[in-house]
Design a protein around this motif. Structure first.
Motif, PDB file in Angstrom:
ATOM      1  N   VAL A   1     -12.882   1.742  -7.391  1.00  0.00           N
ATOM      2  CA  VAL A   1     -14.261   1.904  -8.466  1.00  0.00           C
ATOM      3  C   VAL A   1     -14.868   0.755  -7.982  1.00  0.00           C
ATOM      4  CG1 VAL A   1     -14.215   1.552 -10.606  1.00  0.00           C
ATOM      5  CG2 VAL A   1     -12.182   2.184  -9.823  1.00  0.00           C
TER       6      VAL A   1
ATOM      7  N   ILE B   1     -20.425   3.814 -17.212  1.00  0.00           N
ATOM      8  CA  ILE B   1     -20.182   2.333 -16.557  1.00  0.00           C
ATOM      9  C   ILE B   1     -21.260   1.488 -17.627  1.00  0.00           C
ATOM     10  CG2 ILE B   1     -18.991   0.590 -15.468  1.00  0.00           C
ATOM     11  CD1 ILE B   1     -16.563   2.797 -13.684  1.00  0.00           C
TER      12      ILE B   1
ATOM     13  N   GLY C   1     -10.372  -2.801 -12.065  1.00  0.00           N
ATOM     14  CA  GLY C   1     -10.681  -0.609 -11.204  1.00  0.00           C
ATOM     15  C   GLY C   1      -9.888  -1.746 -10.021  1.00  0.00           C
TER      16      GLY C   1
ATOM     17  N   HIS D   1     -13.138  10.272 -19.462  1.00  0.00           N
ATOM     18  CA  HIS D   1     -13.878  10.273 -17.997  1.00  0.00           C
ATOM     19  C   HIS D   1     -14.647   9.448 -17.276  1.00  0.00           C
ATOM     20  CE1 HIS D   1     -11.850  13.962 -17.675  1.00  0.00           C
ATOM     21  NE2 HIS D   1     -12.290  14.283 -17.817  1.00  0.00           N
ATOM     22  N   PHE D   2     -15.001   8.932 -16.401  1.00  0.00           N
ATOM     23  CA  PHE D   2     -16.220   8.211 -15.662  1.00  0.00           C
ATOM     24  C   PHE D   2     -16.656   8.311 -14.462  1.00  0.00           C
ATOM     25  CE2 PHE D   2     -12.138   5.878 -14.451  1.00  0.00           C
ATOM     26  CZ  PHE D   2     -12.315   4.926 -13.500  1.00  0.00           C
TER      27      PHE D   2
ATOM     28  N   MET E   1     -13.419  -5.940 -17.773  1.00  0.00           N
ATOM     29  CA  MET E   1     -12.775  -4.778 -17.381  1.00  0.00           C
ATOM     30  C   MET E   1     -11.937  -4.493 -15.803  1.00  0.00           C
ATOM     31  SD  MET E   1     -16.395  -2.866 -14.678  1.00  0.00           S
ATOM     32  CE  MET E   1     -15.374  -1.284 -13.776  1.00  0.00           C
TER      33      MET E   1
ATOM     34  N   TRP F   1     -12.300   0.402 -20.251  1.00  0.00           N
ATOM     35  CA  TRP F   1     -10.633   0.794 -19.478  1.00  0.00           C
ATOM     36  C   TRP F   1     -10.937   1.153 -18.483  1.00  0.00           C
ATOM     37  CZ3 TRP F   1      -5.822  -0.645 -19.952  1.00  0.00           C
ATOM     38  CH2 TRP F   1      -5.374  -1.219 -21.139  1.00  0.00           C
ATOM     39  N   THR F   2     -11.098   1.722 -17.560  1.00  0.00           N
ATOM     40  CA  THR F   2     -11.410   2.613 -16.175  1.00  0.00           C
ATOM     41  C   THR F   2      -9.606   2.569 -15.705  1.00  0.00           C
ATOM     42  OG1 THR F   2     -11.931   0.589 -14.354  1.00  0.00           O
ATOM     43  CG2 THR F   2     -13.206   2.258 -15.700  1.00  0.00           C
TER      44      THR F   2
ATOM     45  N   LEU G   1     -12.685   5.681 -22.095  1.00  0.00           N
ATOM     46  CA  LEU G   1     -13.567   6.805 -21.057  1.00  0.00           C
ATOM     47  C   LEU G   1     -12.625   7.578 -20.792  1.00  0.00           C
ATOM     48  CD1 LEU G   1     -15.537   4.560 -18.952  1.00  0.00           C
ATOM     49  CD2 LEU G   1     -16.294   5.261 -21.323  1.00  0.00           C
TER      50      LEU G   1
END
Length: 477
Positions: free
Chosen positions: A205, A187, A201, A181-182, A199, A153-154, A179
């Motif tokens: 990202v 990642i 983004g 924060h990433f 994923m 998950w972003t 997450l």
């Protein structure tokens, strides 16, 4: 929040997820507008949540009473003596069996999602059970989510319900890697540690990943399928991300279409094309997915479809079961957005001879210079190809002679150098001169939303305060 995507509908209630970057003032407005009865707040955000309730209590919108506050203990401070109910205690003490409150009608609301940060007139998009169900299935199919995926998950779950994937990953028996924060390093580390297969983004990202230092990168254990959307990704970014082993799925949609609505369906014959041409094709928005009845590019005034010539610009419009039920408490805005029986997106696009849609700009982002329409996205795509550029956004700068001129805001890569004259010359070599930016402003950071969209309204205001670049006696551009 993942659990609540199931628990709230199963209790016969409506889920309303808030942006975690909202301040107390914004939250109080949305709490009042939504009429929320229960307010779940993660422990690290508890101070902001309480401040929002205080503001709500002091406002005229609190006649219906304040929502019950439940805190969710995460990695933050202990909230046991906070004076509010703890979520984990609630779950532990709840009966093990209960009767699911199924919707009486499949068009009953399942979620309420707010589209922007304006406090004057919140636009709450109402999702129904039927639309959420269909769009979840369509997203899983379009994104090739096979059985037992591992999803990183972003994409925030408050954004179009995580593009429907809290429901979609569960539907396929998947594992979720969440997450707080990433970074690019986080990642890569999680992909390798957990064997991530999918994923999502925004293009920002993807840009973060391709610009990661070599020390932060790791070889992928296998193909990682990435669904990207929120803004059209530059072809250069798509080319670079696939060289690292990621497989890109370009999707497009709105909050009003439950998130994903179109997908750039890949044609196997394109595999034989040169890499840059493949990237150009993959950057298009493609066709509507299986659950959307129709998408078209139309003249907003006549409602006639534009020709499939790749040049005539019109507005992207949608219709079908995966279009919102409407804006909550705003019949006027709902009718306006649905004029002619189609949802008007406000996005401008062309349609190519093969039927694929390609976005050109938001209607409000088109730059009109000397009577010529300039696509800010097209200019941005060229600037992205400059080797020193990491991020860019192009907006209109007011001009006494030309009306508007393109103004580029640029963030350079770490350690890279470029001058305004160099960026302008780079663009003029690749674009008609009238399309090249006349102003380049270098910034340490460009303003982004939490979902990775550029906040162009902030940059437009900056460009406006810069004033005119030329006047009637100085127009040699």
């Amino acid at each position: 929040m993942y659990e609540l995507h199931f628990a709230v509908p199963m209790a016969g209630a409506v889920l309303c997820t808030f942006n975690t970057r909202h301040d107390a003032a914004m939250l109080s407005v949305l709490l009042g507008h939504s009429g929320a009865k229960v307010f779940f707040v993660e422990s690290q955000l508890l101070d902001i949540g309480r401040a929002a309730l205080t503001r709500l209590a002091d406002s005229a919108t609190s006649d219906a009473g304040l929502p019950v506050l439940l805190t969710i203990s995460g990695d933050g401070p202990d909230s046991g003596d906070s004076g509010c109910v703890d979520y984990e205690d609630l779950v532990r003490d709840a009966p093990s069996r209960f009767d699911i409150r199924w919707p009486v009608d499949e068009l009953d609301p399942i979620a309420l999602n707010y589209t922007s940060g304006t406090t004057s007139r919140p636009k709450g998009v109402v999702y129904n059970h039927r639309g959420a169900y269909l769009n979840t299935i369509a997203t899983v199919l379009a994104y090739d989510i096979t059985a037992t995926p591992t999803y990183l998950w972003t994409v925030p779950m408050f954004h179009c319900n995580g593009w429907n994937l809290p429901w979609g990953v569960a539907m396929q028996g998947g594992t979720n890697i969440c997450l707080r924060h990433f970074t690019a390093k986080v990642i890569f580390d999680n992909i390798v540690r957990h064997g991530v297969t999918h994923m999502g983004g925004a293009p920002t990202v993807l840009n973060m990943i391709i610009n990661a230092p070599a020390a932060d990168r790791k070889a992928l254990p296998g193909p990682v399928r990435v669904m990207t959307g929120g803004a059209p990704p530059p072809p250069r970014v798509l080319l670079a991300i696939e060289e690292l082993g990621f497989v890109i799925y370009q999707i497009y949609g709105l909050t009003e279409t439950y998130g994903p609505a179109t997908v750039c369906t890949w044609i196997p014959d394109w595999d034989a094309l040169p890499a840059e041409e493949r990237a150009q094709l993959k950057a298009r928005q493609g066709f509507h997915h299986i659950a959307m009845q129709d998408v078209d590019v139309k003249n907003s005034s006549t409602m006639e479809s534009v020709p499939y010539d790749g040049q005539t610009v019109g507005e992207v419009m949608f219709r079908g079961n995966t279009v919102m039920s409407g804006y909550y408490k705003d019949v006027g805005a709902t009718k306006e957005s649905m004029t002619g029986g189609w949802l008007h997106s406000g996005d401008l696009a062309v349609r190519h001879p093969d039927g694929y849609i390609q976005l050109k700009d938001r209607a409000k982002d088109i730059i009109i210079s000397g009577g010529e329409n300039i696509s800010s996205m097209e200019v941005e795509s060229v600037i992205f190809n400059h080797p020193a550029v990491q991020e860019t956004a192009v907006v209109a700068r007011p001009d006494d002679h030309w009306g508007e001129t393109p103004c580029a805001f640029v963030k350079l890569k770490d350690g890279a150098n470029a001058t305004e004259a160099e960026i302008i010359r780079f663009c003029r070599e690749r674009l008609p001169h009238y399309m090249a930016p006349k102003t380049v402003v270098f910034e340490a950071e460009l303003p982004m939303t939490s979902t990775g969209k550029m906040q162009k309204f902030v940059l437009r205001e900056k460009a406006r305060t810069m004033g005119s670049l030329t006047n009637s006696t100085n127009c040699k551009l």
